[in-house]
Design an enzyme around this catalytic site. Structure first.
Site, mmCIF file in Angstrom:
data_model
loop_
_atom_site.group_PDB
_atom_site.id
_atom_site.type_symbol
_atom_site.label_atom_id
_atom_site.label_comp_id
_atom_site.label_asym_id
_atom_site.label_seq_id
_atom_site.Cartn_x
_atom_site.Cartn_y
_atom_site.Cartn_z
ATOM 1 N N ASP A 2 12.250 -8.859 -12.463
ATOM 2 C CA ASP A 2 10.559 -8.292 -12.405
ATOM 3 C C ASP A 2 10.700 -9.112 -10.830
ATOM 4 O O ASP A 2 11.760 -9.172 -10.223
ATOM 5 C CB ASP A 2 10.051 -9.688 -13.199
ATOM 6 C CG ASP A 2 10.900 -10.541 -13.415
ATOM 7 O OD1 ASP A 2 11.714 -11.394 -12.800
ATOM 8 O OD2 ASP A 2 10.584 -11.425 -14.773
ATOM 9 N N ASN A 34 7.314 -20.392 -23.180
ATOM 10 C CA ASN A 34 5.836 -19.564 -23.653
ATOM 11 C C ASN A 34 6.051 -18.365 -24.737
ATOM 12 O O ASN A 34 5.559 -18.021 -24.671
ATOM 13 C CB ASN A 34 4.352 -19.366 -22.862
ATOM 14 C CG ASN A 34 4.850 -18.195 -21.934
ATOM 15 O OD1 ASN A 34 5.477 -17.810 -22.018
ATOM 16 N ND2 ASN A 34 3.778 -17.462 -21.126
ATOM 17 N N GLU A 84 4.611 -11.225 -21.126
ATOM 18 C CA GLU A 84 3.880 -12.691 -21.346
ATOM 19 C C GLU A 84 3.469 -12.480 -23.435
ATOM 20 O O GLU A 84 3.523 -11.410 -23.760
ATOM 21 C CB GLU A 84 2.299 -12.810 -20.861
ATOM 22 C CG GLU A 84 2.889 -13.154 -19.547
ATOM 23 C CD GLU A 84 3.422 -14.220 -18.918
ATOM 24 O OE1 GLU A 84 4.293 -14.985 -20.171
ATOM 25 O OE2 GLU A 84 3.752 -14.533 -18.111
HETATM 26 C C1 F6R Z 1 12.622 -15.256 -14.281
HETATM 27 C C2 F6R Z 1 12.224 -14.088 -15.068
HETATM 28 C C3 F6R Z 1 11.853 -15.658 -15.731
HETATM 29 C C4 F6R Z 1 12.437 -16.742 -16.359
HETATM 30 C C5 F6R Z 1 11.724 -17.536 -17.110
HETATM 31 C C6 F6R Z 1 12.284 -19.189 -17.192
HETATM 32 O O1 F6R Z 1 13.502 -13.314 -13.544
HETATM 33 O O2 F6R Z 1 11.826 -13.504 -15.935
HETATM 34 O O3 F6R Z 1 11.367 -14.568 -17.263
HETATM 35 O O4 F6R Z 1 13.706 -16.303 -16.834
HETATM 36 O O5 F6R Z 1 9.912 -17.935 -16.818
HETATM 37 O O6 F6R Z 1 12.797 -19.456 -16.285
HETATM 38 P P1 F6R Z 1 13.502 -20.803 -15.230
HETATM 39 O O7 F6R Z 1 14.845 -20.594 -15.834
HETATM 40 O O8 F6R Z 1 13.360 -20.736 -13.970
HETATM 41 O O9 F6R Z 1 13.069 -22.047 -16.284
#
Ligand code: F6R
Length: 252
Positions: A66, A135, A142
């Site tokens: 992303d 979440n 999401e």
């Molecule tokens: C990042 C992504 C998100 C993260 C998730 C967890 O490329 O796609 O899904 O993996 O938000 O983020 P962290 O690892 O920072 O807790």
């Protein structure tokens, strides 16, 4: 799903890095899917150690999950910049084979289609590295994201904006609220998936992803349908799982 539990984030990353390294030794032209954020950092660090010891990833390709919308690629927290800094350089990847969605493209939907086409042209993702949101999101899919969703523009959930605010301490640089993300369907097409989660704040999302109903309310629960998923957890993130859960290879 296979589940590996390690005592701390560094050991979790090292265990996951061994799996990635084994795949790369078997298939030098491995197509990786790469997540950003905090969770995979120990994995990338351990993999960089293996590269220093002789592992060659120069023929591998990588597709980021992303990118934020509204951040120039030069912004230090853009995923273009994060991938260059934390993945491409330390792992010795060939820059020409590393792609990140074009979140700053004037026509984002066209950029999303182009990204899907690039992944298909590369032959699909062999090994996708994922984190998980508090979440239950994967990529920036999401809660409410359908299992067949593709790369597209999404609004970040308020929880995700709050979670990401730690990367944007300067109030004059607001936290991005939209992203271009691979869809759940795109992610599930990877031939193998590795999810890394560490810390007590991930325990609830991990438990719901692994043992809860398969439901768009927890997009990571769709991973239960994938035949080849390994979760690398530290003890804190695994705290909500029952070690006796059937059909899970839980290792300590
Ligand atoms: C990042 C992504 C998100 C993260 C998730 C967890 O490329 O796609 O899904 O993996 O938000 O983020 P962290 O690892 O920072 O807790």
């Amino acid at each position: 799903m296979r589940i590996s539990v390690s005592p701390d984030p560094a050991a979790t990353g090292a265990a996951a890095a061994e799996l990635v390294a084994a795949a790369a030794r078997q298939r030098p032209a491995l197509v990786l899917g790469v997540a950003t954020g905090s969770s995979p950092r120990p994995l990338y660090r351990a993999l960089a150690d293996l590269v220093r010891e002789g592992l060659d990833l120069s023929s591998a390709a990588a597709f980021a999950l992303d990118e934020y919308i509204g951040l120039a690629p030069e912004h230090p927290e853009s995923y273009h910049a994060v991938i260059a800094r934390e993945v491409t350089a330390p792992l010795g990847l060939d820059r020409a084979r590393v792609r990140v969605p074009a979140g700053s493209a004037a026509d984002a939907p066209a950029a999303a289609l182009a990204y899907e086409r690039d992944i298909a042209r590369a032959g699909g993702v062999d090994l996708q590295i994922l984190g998980i949101g508090t979440n239950g999101h994967i990529g920036f899919n999401e809660p409410g994201s359908p299992s067949d969703s593709r790369t597209r523009v999404v609004d970040l959930a308020p929880q995700t904006v709050a979670d990401n605010s730690r990367f944007f301490p300067d109030p004059s640089r607001p936290v991005p609220r939209q992203a271009l993300t691979q869809g759940v369907g795109t992610i599930l097409e990877a031939r193998e998936i590795v999810l890394v989660a560490t810390g007590a704040h991930k325990a609830d999302a991990v438990a719901r992803a692994v043992a809860g109903p398969i439901d768009a309310a927890v997009p990571a629960s769709f991973l239960q349908r994938h035949p080849h998923v390994t979760l690398f957890l530290d003890e804190a993130a695994a705290a909500g799982l029952s070690p006796a859960a059937p059909a899970m290879g839980v290792s300590a």
